[in-house]
Design a protein around this motif. Structure first.
Motif, PDB file in Angstrom:
ATOM      1  N   ALA A  52       0.840  -1.201   0.000  1.00 44.41           N
ATOM      2  CA  ALA A  52       0.000   0.000   0.000  1.00 44.41           C
ATOM      3  C   ALA A  52       0.871   1.246   0.000  1.00 44.41           C
ATOM      4  O   ALA A  52       0.582   2.231  -0.701  1.00 44.41           O
ATOM      5  N   HIS A  53       1.958   1.197   0.753  1.00 40.64           N
ATOM      6  CA  HIS A  53       2.882   2.339   0.814  1.00 40.64           C
ATOM      7  C   HIS A  53       3.512   2.612  -0.555  1.00 40.64           C
ATOM      8  O   HIS A  53       3.512   3.769  -1.020  1.00 40.64           O
ATOM      9  N   ILE A  54       4.030   1.578  -1.215  1.00 42.27           N
ATOM     10  CA  ILE A  54       4.729   1.818  -2.481  1.00 42.27           C
ATOM     11  C   ILE A  54       3.758   2.134  -3.621  1.00 42.27           C
ATOM     12  O   ILE A  54       4.167   2.694  -4.643  1.00 42.27           O
ATOM     13  N   LEU A  55       2.479   1.789  -3.436  1.00 43.38           N
ATOM     14  CA  LEU A  55       1.474   2.122  -4.448  1.00 43.38           C
ATOM     15  C   LEU A  55       0.753   3.427  -4.138  1.00 43.38           C
ATOM     16  O   LEU A  55      -0.151   3.829  -4.882  1.00 43.38           O
ATOM     17  N   GLY A  56       1.130   4.072  -3.044  1.00 42.70           N
ATOM     18  CA  GLY A  56       0.595   5.394  -2.748  1.00 42.70           C
ATOM     19  C   GLY A  56      -0.854   5.403  -2.311  1.00 42.70           C
ATOM     20  O   GLY A  56      -1.573   6.372  -2.567  1.00 42.70           O
ATOM     21  N   VAL A  57      -1.291   4.333  -1.638  1.00 49.90           N
ATOM     22  CA  VAL A  57      -2.670   4.275  -1.154  1.00 49.90           C
ATOM     23  C   VAL A  57      -2.651   4.141   0.364  1.00 49.90           C
ATOM     24  O   VAL A  57      -1.671   3.661   0.948  1.00 49.90           O
ATOM     25  N   ILE A  72       4.080   6.144 -13.219  1.00 48.05           N
ATOM     26  CA  ILE A  72       3.345   7.214 -13.901  1.00 48.05           C
ATOM     27  C   ILE A  72       4.303   8.066 -14.725  1.00 48.05           C
ATOM     28  O   ILE A  72       4.028   8.402 -15.890  1.00 48.05           O
ATOM     29  N   ALA A  73       5.460   8.415 -14.129  1.00 43.30           N
ATOM     30  CA  ALA A  73       6.447   9.234 -14.845  1.00 43.30           C
ATOM     31  C   ALA A  73       6.967   8.512 -16.080  1.00 43.30           C
ATOM     32  O   ALA A  73       7.131   9.119 -17.150  1.00 43.30           O
ATOM     33  N   ARG A 130      -1.253  11.528 -10.394  1.00 41.63           N
ATOM     34  CA  ARG A 130      -0.784  12.240 -11.583  1.00 41.63           C
ATOM     35  C   ARG A 130      -1.144  13.726 -11.499  1.00 41.63           C
ATOM     36  O   ARG A 130      -0.303  14.596 -11.775  1.00 41.63           O
ATOM     37  N   ASN A 131      -2.366  14.039 -11.112  1.00 38.75           N
ATOM     38  CA  ASN A 131      -2.799  15.434 -11.019  1.00 38.75           C
ATOM     39  C   ASN A 131      -2.084  16.178  -9.894  1.00 38.75           C
ATOM     40  O   ASN A 131      -1.800  17.376 -10.011  1.00 38.75           O
ATOM     41  N   ALA A 132      -1.783  15.461  -8.804  1.00 34.48           N
ATOM     42  CA  ALA A 132      -1.125  16.095  -7.660  1.00 34.48           C
ATOM     43  C   ALA A 132       0.381  16.184  -7.849  1.00 34.48           C
ATOM     44  O   ALA A 132       1.064  16.856  -7.063  1.00 34.48           O
ATOM     45  N   ARG A 133       0.913  15.522  -8.875  1.00 35.87           N
ATOM     46  CA  ARG A 133       2.350  15.516  -9.160  1.00 35.87           C
ATOM     47  C   ARG A 133       3.153  15.029  -7.955  1.00 35.87           C
ATOM     48  O   ARG A 133       4.201  15.594  -7.602  1.00 35.87           O
ATOM     49  N   THR A 134       2.662  14.001  -7.292  1.00 36.48           N
ATOM     50  CA  THR A 134       3.360  13.449  -6.135  1.00 36.48           C
ATOM     51  C   THR A 134       4.583  12.660  -6.597  1.00 36.48           C
ATOM     52  O   THR A 134       4.653  12.181  -7.725  1.00 36.48           O
ATOM     53  N   LYS A 135       5.545  12.533  -5.705  1.00 38.34           N
ATOM     54  CA  LYS A 135       6.779  11.805  -5.990  1.00 38.34           C
ATOM     55  C   LYS A 135       7.156  10.958  -4.781  1.00 38.34           C
ATOM     56  O   LYS A 135       6.712  11.224  -3.665  1.00 38.34           O
ATOM     57  N   GLY A 136       7.997   9.955  -5.031  1.00 36.14           N
ATOM     58  CA  GLY A 136       8.608   9.257  -3.908  1.00 36.14           C
ATOM     59  C   GLY A 136       8.285   7.792  -3.756  1.00 36.14           C
ATOM     60  O   GLY A 136       8.973   7.096  -3.005  1.00 36.14           O
ATOM     61  N   VAL A 137       7.238   7.299  -4.419  1.00 31.68           N
ATOM     62  CA  VAL A 137       6.934   5.871  -4.293  1.00 31.68           C
ATOM     63  C   VAL A 137       6.802   5.255  -5.681  1.00 31.68           C
ATOM     64  O   VAL A 137       6.771   5.957  -6.693  1.00 31.68           O
ATOM     65  N   LEU A 138       6.716   3.932  -5.714  1.00 35.28           N
ATOM     66  CA  LEU A 138       6.753   3.186  -6.971  1.00 35.28           C
ATOM     67  C   LEU A 138       5.722   3.662  -7.977  1.00 35.28           C
ATOM     68  O   LEU A 138       6.026   3.838  -9.160  1.00 35.28           O
ATOM     69  N   VAL A 139       4.490   3.860  -7.544  1.00 33.30           N
ATOM     70  CA  VAL A 139       3.438   4.236  -8.490  1.00 33.30           C
ATOM     71  C   VAL A 139       3.772   5.555  -9.187  1.00 33.30           C
ATOM     72  O   VAL A 139       3.469   5.735 -10.373  1.00 33.30           O
TER      73      VAL A 139
END
Length: 311
Positions: A150-155, A219-220, A206-215
């Motif tokens: 869940a952490h690496i998928l950003g949920v 996306i990038a 994608r809309n929030a332009r988050t970074k740092g985990v696998l997902v």
């Protein structure tokens, strides 16, 4: 000989190895009526089949075509979604997707997760320290890998209980050894729910332009013109969740049971924690978390004097 290996029998589920040993000795390439397929039970035959390009990993395609012909649109859609999974792809489509996911799981990337994994382990074990007994699977072996994923998928980790319900229903279709009357319907509903869930997750990040985990890395890579389509991106998230936590959960459960059954090995491990890595490798070899490899013949093939027909 009469085939004695019934993968759905309770005694086989509990311990398949004696029956497999008898089958390997008497009929190493045998038709299995309950499974409607051929069983290869020797190391050399399995290894050769895995390397033979005439055998395909795209085993969901025949199911999808059959469902289309029988006017089952919801099951046809399930097959179409599963066809995007890396697990069910052949080269050349398989190769760039596999490379992309391998790059995301480099030793450096895994080492970067160690602090968070340690925190999750402590969070799960602390409440258990004052209890006389607990369920290893429900209380630790499932939530630990599921929370990491869940952490690496950003949920949010609060969604982990949902993951178990969805994964259990999806498992009735993928890798299930028990007969479940409505398994295709349950599996389809779970897959549709997971697809909607991760489409929303991908869109939000994608809309929030988050970074740092696998997902975010996936996306990038997809946005930069990489080999992964939007459908494959969502499918990869579901595969990582489903396959990642399921195999790790089984590994932890199998290791715990084997150590209880072999107290001398448990004593060795307690006296020398440096043996943990080799213990994990031995458990994976001795009691594999993924029991069967399925392939479909792309043409008529002969193995061990037996003709395996196309399809």
């Amino acid at each position: 000989m009469k085939n004695t290996f019934d993968a759905f029998a309770s005694e086989i589920i509990a311990n398949p190895y004696p029956a497999l040993a008898r089958l390997r000795a008497a009929d190493p390439v045998s038709w299995n009526e309950p499974l409607k397929g051929w069983l290869l039970t020797t190391y050399d035959d399995v290894k050769a089949a895995q390397k033979d390009s005439r055998f395909s990993a795209e085993r969901v395609k025949p199911f999808t075509m059959h469902m289309a012909a029988t006017k089952r649109p919801e099951l046809e859609r399930m097959g179409t979604l599963l066809n995007h999974w890396l697990l069910f792809r052949d080269p050349p489509a398989h190769t760039p997707l596999r490379r992309l996911l391998i790059d995301a799981f480099t030793p450096r990337a895994i080492n970067a997760l160690r602090p968070r994994i340690g925190e999750i382990v402590e969070e799960l074990l602390d409440p258990l320290s004052d209890r006389n007994q607990f369920d290893m699977i429900s209380d630790f072996a499932f939530p630990m890998p599921a929370t990491v994923i869940a952490h690496i998928l950003g949920v949010p980790s609060s969604d982990v209980p949902k993951f178990r319900t969805w994964s259990n229903d999806l498992a009735t279709v993928i890798g299930n050894s028990r007969r479940v009357p409505d398994r295709f319907e349950r599996g389809a509903r779970a897959l549709f729910t997971l697809t909607d869930y991760f489409r929303t997750t991908v869109s939000h990040r994608r809309n929030a332009r988050t970074k740092g985990v696998l997902v975010d890395d996936l996306i990038a890579a997809q946005e930069s013109g990489g080999p992964m389509s939007e459908e494959e991106l969502v499918a990869s998230c579901i595969l990582i969740l489903f396959a990642g936590h399921e195999t790790t959960m089984n590994l932890i459960g199998n290791a715990t049971l084997l150590l209880f059954k072999n107290p001398d090995q448990w004593a060795l491990l307690r006296n020398d924690p440096n043996l943990i890595s080799s213990m994990v490798e031995e458990v994976l070899r001795y009691e594999c978390a993924a029991f069967v490899i399925v392939r479909v013949a792309n043409e008529d093939i002969e193995i061990g004097g037996k003709r395996i027909s196309k399809g």
